[in-house]
Scaffold this motif. Sequence first.
Motif, short mmCIF file in Angstrom:
data_model
loop_
_atom_site.label_atom_id
_atom_site.label_comp_id
_atom_site.label_asym_id
_atom_site.label_seq_id
_atom_site.Cartn_x
_atom_site.Cartn_y
_atom_site.Cartn_z
N UNK A 133 -2.90 11.73 -7.27
CA UNK A 133 -4.38 11.92 -7.95
C UNK A 133 -4.75 10.95 -9.11
N UNK A 134 -3.84 9.94 -9.36
CA UNK A 134 -3.82 8.94 -10.33
C UNK A 134 -4.93 7.67 -9.98
N UNK A 135 -5.68 7.80 -9.01
CA UNK A 135 -6.35 6.88 -8.51
C UNK A 135 -7.76 7.54 -8.13
N UNK A 136 -9.09 6.91 -8.27
CA UNK A 136 -10.19 7.23 -7.92
C UNK A 136 -10.46 6.96 -6.34
N UNK A 137 -11.32 7.81 -5.85
CA UNK A 137 -11.39 7.62 -4.46
C UNK A 137 -12.08 6.12 -4.07
N UNK A 138 -12.96 5.34 -4.85
CA UNK A 138 -13.39 3.96 -4.49
C UNK A 138 -12.49 3.18 -4.58
N UNK A 139 -11.67 2.94 -5.40
CA UNK A 139 -10.43 1.70 -5.25
C UNK A 139 -9.31 2.32 -4.26
N UNK A 140 -9.18 3.55 -3.98
CA UNK A 140 -8.16 3.82 -2.93
C UNK A 140 -8.60 3.73 -1.67
N UNK A 141 -10.00 3.95 -1.30
CA UNK A 141 -10.70 3.43 -0.25
C UNK A 141 -10.70 1.87 0.06
N UNK A 142 -10.94 1.42 -1.17
CA UNK A 142 -10.73 -0.28 -0.80
C UNK A 142 -9.48 -0.55 -0.34
N UNK A 143 -8.21 0.11 -0.76
CA UNK A 143 -6.94 -0.54 -0.48
C UNK A 143 -6.81 -0.10 1.14
N UNK A 144 -7.54 1.01 1.21
CA UNK A 144 -7.22 1.34 2.84
C UNK A 144 -8.07 0.61 3.74
N UNK A 145 -9.10 0.24 3.10
CA UNK A 145 -9.89 -0.74 4.01
C UNK A 145 -9.50 -2.04 4.20
N UNK A 146 -8.93 -2.47 3.11
CA UNK A 146 -8.31 -3.94 3.12
C UNK A 146 -6.91 -3.90 4.08
N UNK A 147 -6.13 -2.86 3.75
CA UNK A 147 -5.04 -2.53 4.75
C UNK A 147 -5.45 -2.48 6.34
N UNK A 148 -6.65 -1.96 6.66
CA UNK A 148 -7.12 -1.87 8.16
C UNK A 148 -7.55 -3.37 8.43
N UNK A 149 -8.12 -4.08 7.54
CA UNK A 149 -8.66 -5.61 7.84
C UNK A 149 -7.65 -6.40 8.07
N UNK A 150 -6.62 -6.54 7.24
CA UNK A 150 -5.23 -7.12 7.32
C UNK A 150 -4.56 -7.02 8.73
N UNK A 209 1.00 -1.03 0.09
CA UNK A 209 -0.10 -0.12 0.01
C UNK A 209 0.96 0.97 -0.12
N UNK A 210 1.95 1.15 0.75
CA UNK A 210 2.97 2.50 0.99
C UNK A 210 3.41 2.58 -0.62
N UNK A 211 4.02 1.67 -1.32
CA UNK A 211 4.90 2.20 -2.33
C UNK A 211 3.93 1.89 -3.63
N UNK A 212 2.93 1.02 -3.63
CA UNK A 212 2.13 0.81 -4.75
C UNK A 212 1.04 1.73 -5.07
N UNK A 213 0.63 1.66 -3.96
CA UNK A 213 -0.93 2.49 -3.81
C UNK A 213 -1.01 3.81 -3.44
N UNK A 214 -0.18 4.27 -2.33
CA UNK A 214 -0.20 5.67 -1.92
C UNK A 214 0.36 6.83 -2.71
N UNK A 215 1.48 6.50 -3.76
CA UNK A 215 1.90 7.16 -4.55
C UNK A 215 0.70 7.65 -5.89
N UNK A 216 -0.06 6.73 -6.02
CA UNK A 216 -1.20 6.95 -6.99
C UNK A 216 -2.29 7.90 -6.48
N UNK A 217 -2.41 7.89 -5.15
CA UNK A 217 -3.24 8.91 -4.36
C UNK A 217 -2.84 9.99 -4.13
N UNK A 218 -1.35 10.06 -3.92
CA UNK A 218 -0.78 11.30 -3.72
C UNK A 218 -0.53 12.37 -5.33
#
Length: 152
Positions: A37-54, A26-35
């Motif tokens: 703005x290359x990812x939509x809110x729904x997939x970003x939220x999904x990744x954050x939610x999965x991180x919390x669950x894991x 999430x830090x290396x692969x997903x967060x840079x997309x959010x920084x």
Amino acid sequence: MSVADAVAYTTHLLFAGLWTGTVLFVTVGILPLGLRGDIRPAPFEFAVSRLSTVTRVSALALFVTGGHMAGNAYTVESLTGSPRGHLVLTMVALWFLLAALVEVGSARMRRGLNAEKVRTPARDGKPFLYAASVVALLLLVDAGLLAGGVVF
């Protein structure tokens, strides 16, 4: 080694790998997309939610399996009075720190994601995820020292 011990060790390693890998991904692969703005809110939220669950499931699994392993392999004296015991106690402290960093970072990101933003939540969570990634790497080093029998 009993079957219960083998199951505990295996489960412990699987959840440790899952958790540290998820934090790093999430830090290396997903967060840079959010920084960027290359990812939509729904997939970003999904990744954050999965991180919390894991994080939550892994923390529980590691607590149970680690408690089993420590209870069978260590006494209070060997935990507090030996280099291997110190590595185990360091690992416990790092697991708690990792859980706290991920929870705080995820909570900060979720607030902005609820408002359909991406860059701001990514910025808000960035320092916590970066710190969590460092802690995850330290945990892997600690685990390697324990597994390799290295004692200082």
